[in-house]
Design a protein around this motif. Structure first.
Motif, PDB file in Angstrom:
ATOM      1  N   ASN A  77     -27.065 -17.172  47.631  1.00 30.28           N
ATOM      2  CA  ASN A  77     -27.166 -16.951  46.545  1.00 30.28           C
ATOM      3  C   ASN A  77     -27.862 -16.396  45.307  1.00 30.28           C
ATOM      4  O   ASN A  77     -29.378 -16.560  45.708  1.00 30.28           O
ATOM      5  N   ASN A  78     -27.392 -15.815  44.613  1.00 30.91           N
ATOM      6  CA  ASN A  78     -28.533 -14.902  43.212  1.00 30.91           C
ATOM      7  C   ASN A  78     -28.453 -15.499  42.170  1.00 30.91           C
ATOM      8  O   ASN A  78     -29.009 -15.012  41.732  1.00 30.91           O
ATOM      9  N   THR A  79     -27.652 -16.867  41.921  1.00 30.76           N
ATOM     10  CA  THR A  79     -27.378 -17.228  40.344  1.00 30.76           C
ATOM     11  C   THR A  79     -28.482 -18.559  40.292  1.00 30.76           C
ATOM     12  O   THR A  79     -28.197 -19.058  41.549  1.00 30.76           O
ATOM     13  N   CYS A  80     -29.183 -19.019  39.132  1.00 33.80           N
ATOM     14  CA  CYS A  80     -30.016 -20.135  39.472  1.00 33.80           C
ATOM     15  C   CYS A  80     -29.886 -20.621  37.860  1.00 33.80           C
ATOM     16  O   CYS A  80     -29.636 -19.550  36.993  1.00 33.80           O
ATOM     17  N   THR A  81     -30.850 -21.018  37.167  1.00 33.78           N
ATOM     18  CA  THR A  81     -30.520 -21.805  36.325  1.00 33.78           C
ATOM     19  C   THR A  81     -32.103 -22.254  36.414  1.00 33.78           C
ATOM     20  O   THR A  81     -32.273 -23.123  37.387  1.00 33.78           O
ATOM     21  N   VAL A  82     -32.942 -22.172  35.218  1.00 31.66           N
ATOM     22  CA  VAL A  82     -34.234 -22.683  35.475  1.00 31.66           C
ATOM     23  C   VAL A  82     -34.774 -23.551  34.063  1.00 31.66           C
ATOM     24  O   VAL A  82     -33.871 -23.254  32.787  1.00 31.66           O
TER      25      VAL A  82
END
Length: 66
Positions: free
Chosen positions: A10-15
């Motif tokens: 997947n290409n979406t993340c949270t930091v």
């Protein structure tokens, strides 16, 4: 940010950031002298932690605010 989850691609993340205690002294006085950045995949929630540098001033501030 160019992110690709190693598990599901997947290409979406949270930091986010978290702080933790180190050795015995810091545990006794509740000094959180370790700082980490977390990157979490939004699809499968796979999380990686990266150690971040902390300054002496932030550690001293943490001692007085604990």
């Amino acid at each position: 940010m160019n992110y690709k989850c190693p598990k599901c691609h997947n290409n979406t993340c949270t930091v986010d950031q978290m702080r933790a205690t180190g050795g015995t002294f810091s545990k006794i006085f509740d000094i959180q002298n370790k700082k980490f950045t977390s990157v979490t995949c939004k699809k499968c929630t796979y999380t990686e932690f990266y150690k971040a540098k902390t300054s002496a001033m932030s550690n001293i501030f943490d001692l007085f605010t604990s």
